[in-house]
Design an enzyme around this catalytic site. Structure first.
Site, mmCIF file in Angstrom:
data_model
loop_
_atom_site.group_PDB
_atom_site.id
_atom_site.type_symbol
_atom_site.label_atom_id
_atom_site.label_comp_id
_atom_site.label_asym_id
_atom_site.label_seq_id
_atom_site.Cartn_x
_atom_site.Cartn_y
_atom_site.Cartn_z
ATOM 1 C CG ASP A 1 -6.232 -6.883 -7.414
ATOM 2 O OD1 ASP A 1 -5.497 -7.369 -6.539
ATOM 3 O OD2 ASP A 1 -6.784 -5.783 -7.276
ATOM 4 C CD GLU B 1 -3.103 -0.961 0.298
ATOM 5 O OE1 GLU B 1 -3.108 0.046 -0.436
ATOM 6 O OE2 GLU B 1 -3.984 -1.825 0.278
ATOM 7 C CD GLU C 1 -10.762 -1.930 -9.111
ATOM 8 O OE1 GLU C 1 -9.793 -1.882 -8.331
ATOM 9 O OE2 GLU C 1 -11.918 -1.586 -8.785
ATOM 10 N NE ARG D 1 -3.848 2.671 -0.368
ATOM 11 C CZ ARG D 1 -5.165 2.738 -0.592
ATOM 12 N NH1 ARG D 1 -5.750 3.899 -0.772
ATOM 13 N NH2 ARG D 1 -5.895 1.641 -0.630
#
Length: 501
Positions: free
Chosen positions: A287, A142, A444, A146
């Site tokens: 993903d 993360e 998405e 980010r």
């Protein structure tokens, strides 16, 4: 890849010495030759827009920009400096290290929207952040996507060195998280202990106990989703060590034994570099490896010079098409394709998550880059399924997950009767057995629609994107920002008080 490249790479000298070849550096110790000219992705749009079409497009663009400003102003008023705003209670929360994740995630958006006043205030905030210390453990994945990604994007758009300096500061602080026996990055890390690791005479991560570094079980989407950011950091700073760290991870994943070529199980042992189990998914936990590692994106980034990424991408797509994509049995919608999981070897699970709806966009780009036109047709059908999952709910917003039947599933009459009853009682379209009804403001589906528009030129994707945006405006807007929903398929809509960065 040249490991003994001169410390100073002078582009002009190389081009002058070898005008017929492209040379590309990823830091002072890595250069890429045999760059190839990749095919154009974007559709050749004709400049024949009418005045009415222009007015409609610009009014919609302004609506989206105003939506951003609405959320941004709520955040700056009630949660400035926190990672996120809780949009119903109007308080800030920190769940991504407390470095102002919303600010850094939004930098490139503000620049693109020409919100320079907001951008400059955010730049001044970034100057104050110490990316070398953390009060608690950080999630390495993360933090990379980010913060590091946000800083690099802001630098490339604005050329403001403060963002590159901070990106390098963060990249250096993250490097010790790769100090596992195999080089696979740990899921969690404490930057303060990492800096002071000389005081901890421990093998492996410098933590007081295993819980401080998280499990020794690596997650595919976490270990395999840092390649683009770290390679870009090497390119911009001249420091090749970032490239070597993430390239080693790809070598490990490529070599590790897989039950089906190209399909990577969701868990890997960080001590042995062997995959654990055989659960395969393009959704949660898997993903972003396929989406962002980014196999295809890195291949484009290096100009085709590292063929490994093309090979690995094609292996994954071929096996995905063979084992994971199925035709559904939705009444009167035979064109819909669904993307499921493999739970154990070839044990297929008819569950499709919103996270997997990045796949249509990925396939569409790959179809153009690698001349695979059949992948574009599959992308179009999968995108229609993702949009359909929005269109069949009472709010017009897609569920987090839904369970589907395939065209080859054999059903008894009792099962058929039960499905018809579910359709009437729970507003579930025929062909779905159940849904996980939350909506987390995920991007998405609308991203895939955007990519398909830019690749095909078909304006139906603009219209579908606009329908989704209108549903967000109607159901997710609070007086200060936007919130996710607890249930997209009810008339008594309840918000979840979460707006992720």
């Amino acid at each position: 890849i040249g490991y003994n490249h001169p410390a100073v790479f002078k582009h002009s000298q190389w081009f002058k010495a070898s005008p017929s070849r492209f040379l590309y550096s990823l830091g002072s110790r890595v250069y890429l030759s045999n760059i190839i000219r990749l095919p154009k992705i974007q559709y050749d749009f004709l400049l024949n827009e009418t005045a009415e079409e222009e007015q409609l497009r610009e009014s919609r663009r302004d609506s989206v920009k105003n939506g951003f400003l609405h959320a941004w102003n709520g955040y700056t008023r009630y949660a400035w400096g926190y990672d996120e705003l809780l949009p119903l209670t109007n308080v800030g929360r920190n769940n991504f290290n407390g470095w102002g994740a919303t600010i850094i995630d939004a930098l490139d958006t503000m620049w693109i929207m020409d919100l320079k006043e907001e951008f400059n205030r955010s730049r001044d905030f970034v100057r104050t952040v110490d990316f070398t210390r953390s009060d608690d453990d950080i999630n390495v994945f993360e933090t990379t996507i980010r913060y590091l990604g946000g800083l690099l994007s802001a630098y490339e758009l604005s050329n403001d060195l403060v963002f590159l300096e901070k990106a390098q500061e963060l990249g250096n602080a993250l490097l010790p998280s790769f100090d596992s026996p195999t080089g696979l990055p740990y899921n969690s890390w404490n930057l303060t202990w990492g800096i002071n690791k000389k005081s901890h005479e421990l093998s492996g991560p410098p933590c007081l106990s295993i819980r401080h570094c998280g499990s020794r079980t690596g997650i595919l989407a976490q270990v395999g989703t840092m390649q683009l950011e770290f390679m870009k950091l090497s390119q911009l700073t001249g420091d090749s060590q970032f490239f070597f760290k993430v390239q080693d991870v790809i070598e490990i994943l490529d070599r590790a034994e897989k039950y089906i070529p190209g399909l990577y199980p969701l868990e890997i042992d960080q001590d042995s570099a062997e995959f654990i189990g055989s659960h395969v998914s393009f959704g949660s936990l898997g993903d972003s490896f396929y989406e962002a590692c980014y196999l295809l994106k890195v291949y484009v980034f290096v100009g085709g010079a590292l063929d490994k990424y093309r090979r690995m991408y094609i292996e994954s797509i071929e096996s995905m098409r063979k084992y994971l994509i199925k035709e559904g049995r939705v009444r009167n919608r035979s064109e819909l394709l669904f993307l499921g999981d493999l739970l154990y070897h070839d044990d297929f699970s008819g569950k499709m998550g919103h996270l997997t709806c990045f796949v249509p966009g990925m396939l569409a780009v790959g179809a153009k880059i690698l001349d695979r036109p059949e992948d574009l047709e599959i992308a179009i059908r999968l995108a229609e399924t993702c949009y359909w999952s929005y269109n069949v709910t009472l709010t017009g917003l897609g569920p987090e997950e839904f369970w589907f039947l395939t065209s080859t599933d054999e059903l008894t009459q009792n099962e058929i009767d039960w499905l018809e009853k579910q359709e009437k009682l729970n507003n579930l379209p025929n062909g779905l057995t159940r849904i996980s009804p939350t909506y987390l403001l995920r991007p998405e589906t609308i991203e895939s629609l955007f990519i398909l528009y830019r690749i095909t030129g078909d304006k139906q994707y603009q219209e579908k994107g606009w329908m989704i945006w209108q549903a967000i405006e109607k159901w997710c807007k609070t007086p200060t920002a936007y919130s996710g929903l607890k249930d997209v398929n009810t008339e008594q809509v309840e918000m979840n008080n979460i707006m992720e960065s």
